[in-house]
Design an enzyme around this catalytic site. Structure first.
Site, PDB file in Angstrom:
ATOM      1  CD  GLU A 251      -2.438  -0.983  -0.516  1.00 42.20           C
ATOM      2  OE1 GLU A 251      -3.238   0.440   0.069  1.00 42.20           O
ATOM      3  OE2 GLU A 251      -4.169  -2.085  -0.361  1.00 42.20           O
ATOM      4  CB  CYS A 285      -1.382   7.314   1.216  1.00 43.66           C
ATOM      5  SG  CYS A 285      -2.924   6.643   2.449  1.00 43.66           S
TER       6      CYS A 285
HETATM    7  P1  NAD Z   1       8.693   4.641   3.804  1.00 43.23           P
HETATM    8  O1  NAD Z   1       8.569   4.207   2.906  1.00 43.23           O
HETATM    9  O2  NAD Z   1      10.336   5.364   4.101  1.00 43.23           O
HETATM   10  O3  NAD Z   1       8.660   4.366   5.918  1.00 43.23           O
HETATM   11  C1  NAD Z   1       7.203   3.493   5.633  1.00 43.23           C
HETATM   12  C2  NAD Z   1       8.238   2.241   6.775  1.00 43.23           C
HETATM   13  O4  NAD Z   1       9.066   1.319   6.086  1.00 43.23           O
HETATM   14  C3  NAD Z   1       9.015   2.841   8.017  1.00 43.23           C
HETATM   15  O5  NAD Z   1       8.653   1.607   8.728  1.00 43.23           O
HETATM   16  C4  NAD Z   1      10.462   2.328   7.431  1.00 43.23           C
HETATM   17  O6  NAD Z   1      10.909   2.144   8.228  1.00 43.23           O
HETATM   18  C5  NAD Z   1      10.275   1.137   6.994  1.00 43.23           C
HETATM   19  N1  NAD Z   1      10.729   1.506   5.474  1.00 43.23           N
HETATM   20  C6  NAD Z   1      11.318   1.901   4.721  1.00 43.23           C
HETATM   21  N2  NAD Z   1      12.414   1.823   3.705  1.00 43.23           N
HETATM   22  C7  NAD Z   1      12.198  -0.077   3.891  1.00 43.23           C
HETATM   23  C8  NAD Z   1      13.194  -0.924   3.178  1.00 43.23           C
HETATM   24  N3  NAD Z   1      14.101  -1.159   1.896  1.00 43.23           N
HETATM   25  N4  NAD Z   1      12.816  -2.287   3.744  1.00 43.23           N
HETATM   26  C9  NAD Z   1      12.026  -2.519   4.977  1.00 43.23           C
HETATM   27  N5  NAD Z   1      10.968  -1.511   5.699  1.00 43.23           N
HETATM   28  C10 NAD Z   1      11.629  -0.308   5.100  1.00 43.23           C
HETATM   29  O7  NAD Z   1       7.455   6.127   3.752  1.00 43.23           O
HETATM   30  P2  NAD Z   1       6.884   7.205   4.513  1.00 43.23           P
HETATM   31  O8  NAD Z   1       7.863   8.233   3.784  1.00 43.23           O
HETATM   32  O9  NAD Z   1       7.632   7.492   6.211  1.00 43.23           O
HETATM   33  O10 NAD Z   1       5.516   7.131   5.211  1.00 43.23           O
HETATM   34  C11 NAD Z   1       4.847   8.447   3.513  1.00 43.23           C
HETATM   35  C12 NAD Z   1       4.683   7.079   2.620  1.00 43.23           C
HETATM   36  O11 NAD Z   1       3.840   6.470   2.992  1.00 43.23           O
HETATM   37  C13 NAD Z   1       3.625   7.567   1.905  1.00 43.23           C
HETATM   38  O12 NAD Z   1       4.446   7.667   0.062  1.00 43.23           O
HETATM   39  C14 NAD Z   1       2.334   7.809   1.872  1.00 43.23           C
HETATM   40  O13 NAD Z   1       1.317   7.919   0.631  1.00 43.23           O
HETATM   41  C15 NAD Z   1       2.683   6.522   1.742  1.00 43.23           C
HETATM   42  N6  NAD Z   1       1.369   6.266   2.536  1.00 43.23           N
HETATM   43  C16 NAD Z   1       0.326   4.771   2.166  1.00 43.23           C
HETATM   44  C17 NAD Z   1       0.220   4.526   2.439  1.00 43.23           C
HETATM   45  C18 NAD Z   1      -1.712   3.438   2.024  1.00 43.23           C
HETATM   46  O14 NAD Z   1      -2.390   2.987   2.455  1.00 43.23           O
HETATM   47  N7  NAD Z   1      -1.494   3.167   0.629  1.00 43.23           N
HETATM   48  C19 NAD Z   1      -1.010   4.690   4.313  1.00 43.23           C
HETATM   49  C20 NAD Z   1      -0.339   5.878   4.678  1.00 43.23           C
HETATM   50  C21 NAD Z   1       1.075   6.283   3.741  1.00 43.23           C
END
Ligand code: NAD
Length: 484
Positions: A251, A285
């Site tokens: 997601e 998001c």
């Molecule tokens: P991010 O991807 O940087 O981090 C999200 C999570 O993933 C964190 O817990 C982080 O530590 C972990 N993570 C990051 N890279 C990883 C990897 N390579 N392997 C394993 N884990 C990893 O996201 P962010 O910038 O903190 O959050 C915002 C983003 O999330 C925005 O793009 C937003 O649109 C999206 N989002 C999507 C939804 C949805 O339901 N589609 C909901 C909320 C947020």
């Protein structure tokens, strides 16, 4: 340790109980910069330990009557209903949420608990026709240990919407929350479920950074990963999961459009647009990232939206103001660069565009074109870019200019024309006569294109699909005769 004991999470994680891990992680309030808690921080070895406990505990959990699993969810819902203020307080302080957003989020978690209780008791298979005189069933079985990786913005619900149905369906879960929101996004949930009687070992919360997340994705005994976060990270996780032949539910980001058509009530439309763009400082998001407005009402809409934006108070949300800070300086700088870059490219600043510390003023940009960065990219900040169009075909073309496909809103005096429009828009979600931000525990939520792989969370069917696997079983009363 009691449910309200703040010491519960001091220096600790939740791995088979409240434990210290190899490292620690400071949790700070974005509104003040104050360190408000220290929790344990995990690495690959801690993830390993959490998965081993999960594997062990899951077998017995899956063998218990579904009613037992449902009852844990119901008890947790009752405890949360009584003590919702504890979660709301963490969401306000740790995530910089306004009180309204935090209360809304806590309500979503409660709804998710009730939904999970019901999911546990749903039919979980099909009785199949067979060419032999035998019983032939396709039944769904828990996958074992589900790995959940969640983001900072709606930390409680974005963890809960995977953790709760996965547990209710007989799995164990290891959750790695975002390190900035380890409590509201994880440890609180563990305290709640422990209090509700969830047996030890079934849920582990390992706060940590990317490396801990990677270890979870890599772990051979975690066959399903549920990831919510950025498209960039989702791509890496999806690639890795594919290589390891495990399922990844992704997601991801969004750049959601709201189309505003002539004849609508402009005050109501601008209010919907302001809510869609500014709720939780635009860090959702589903945030309305592009306002596509018909030329006939464009000027009035821009003026009304800008007046609304200028009137929304921003500050420390503990004082009750609706909009708080963005999560950190990196995010603020990214937002500001997209705003200034768009102005430099020709967009007009109607209001906002400034910040103090992490408090970014609600911003309206007009005369935005697809070439401007504020149109082309996900902003994840309190910014409403407005673009003018003349014809419906042009509006649809503008919607399709984004590679994301999460949510679209259409404001119109002809709701069924809006409904038909949904056929022409590649988007996981379409709301007619509403803005783009919404979530309900019973609705299958998810995006297409760069917003995700079309996986869904929400509702029995989607959750059973996500957190179980199919087993075809046949039973006949005797061995049939074969030619040799
Ligand atoms: P991010 O991807 O940087 O981090 C999200 C999570 O993933 C964190 O817990 C982080 O530590 C972990 N993570 C990051 N890279 C990883 C990897 N390579 N392997 C394993 N884990 C990893 O996201 P962010 O910038 O903190 O959050 C915002 C983003 O999330 C925005 O793009 C937003 O649109 C999206 N989002 C999507 C939804 C949805 O339901 N589609 C909901 C909320 C947020």
């Amino acid at each position: 340790m009691g449910f309200f004991d703040q010491g519960q999470w001091t220096g600790r994680a939740y791995v088979g109980g409240w434990v210290r891990l190899s490292g620690t992680l400071e949790v700070s309030a974005p509104a003040t910069g104050d360190v408000i808690a220290t929790v344990a921080s995990g690495e690959a070895a801690d993830v390993d330990q959490a998965v081993s406990l999960g594997v062990e505990a899951q077998r017995e959990w899956a063998a218990r009557p579904a009613e037992v699993r449902a009852e844990v969810m119901r008890r947790a819902a009752a405890i949360l209903a009584e003590h919702q203020d504890v979660l709301v307080d963490w969401l306000v302080r740790e995530a910089g949420s306004g009180q309204g957003k935090a209360t809304f989020e806590a309500g979503l978690v409660a709804a998710e608990l009730h939904q999970a209780a019901a999911t546990a008791l749903m039919p979980y298979g099909q009785l199949l026709q067979s060419s032999h005189p035998r019983l032939s069933v396709a039944r769904r079985r828990p996958v074992g240990v589900v790995g959940v990786i969640s983001p900072f913005n709606f930390p409680a619900i974005l963890a809960a919407r995977s953790v709760l149905p996965a547990l209710a369906l007989g799995n164990a879960v290891v959750l790695k929350p975002d390190p900035r929101t380890s409590i509201g996004g994880g440890l609180f949930l563990a305290a709640l479920l422990e209090e509700a009687g969830l047996p030890a070992g079934l849920l582990a919360i390992v706060p940590g950074h990317v490396e801990a997340g990677k270890a979870l994705v890599e772990h051979p005994e975690v066959p399903v990963i549920s990831f919510t976060g950025s498209t960039e990270a989702g791509r890496i996780i999806g690639e890795r999961a594919g290589r390891l032949l495990k399922r990844a539910h992704l997601e991801l980001g969004g750049n959601n459009a709201m189309i505003v058509l002539p004849g609508v009530d402009i005050t109501a439309a601008a209010s919907a647009g302001a809510w869609g763009s500014f709720l939780h400082q635009g860090q959702i998001c589903m945030t309305t990232g592009r306002h596509l407005v018909h030329a006939d009402i464009y000027d009035e809409y821009v003026a009304t939206l800008a007046a609304k934006a200028a009137g929304i108070p921003v500050g420390d949300p503990t004082s009750g103001v609706p909009l708080g800070p963005v999560i950190d300086a990196g995010q603020r700088d990214k937002v500001h660069a997209l705003v200034t870059g768009s102005i430099a490219a020709g967009a007009r600043l109607e209001t906002g565009g400034t910040y103090e510390g992490l408090f970014y003023q609600p911003t309206v940009l007009s005369a935005v074109t697809p070439e401007h960065p504020a149109f082309a990219e996900e902003i994840f900040g309190p910014v409403a870019p407005v673009t003018r169009f003349d014809t419906m075909d042009e509006a649809i073309e503008l919607v399709r200019r984004s590679d994301y496909g999460l949510s679209v809103g259409v404001l119109t005096t002809d709701p069924f024309a809006g409904y038909e429009l949904a056929d022409r828009i590649p988007s996981g979600i379409v709301h007619v006569n509403d803005q783009t931000v919404d979530d309900e525990a019973q609705a299958p939520f998810g995006g297409v294109g760069e917003s995700g792989t079309g996986a869904r969370f929400g509702g029995h069917e989607a959750n059973i699909d996500a957190f179980t696997e199919t087993q075809w079983v046949t039973v006949q009363s005797q061995i049939q005769a074969y030619p040799f």
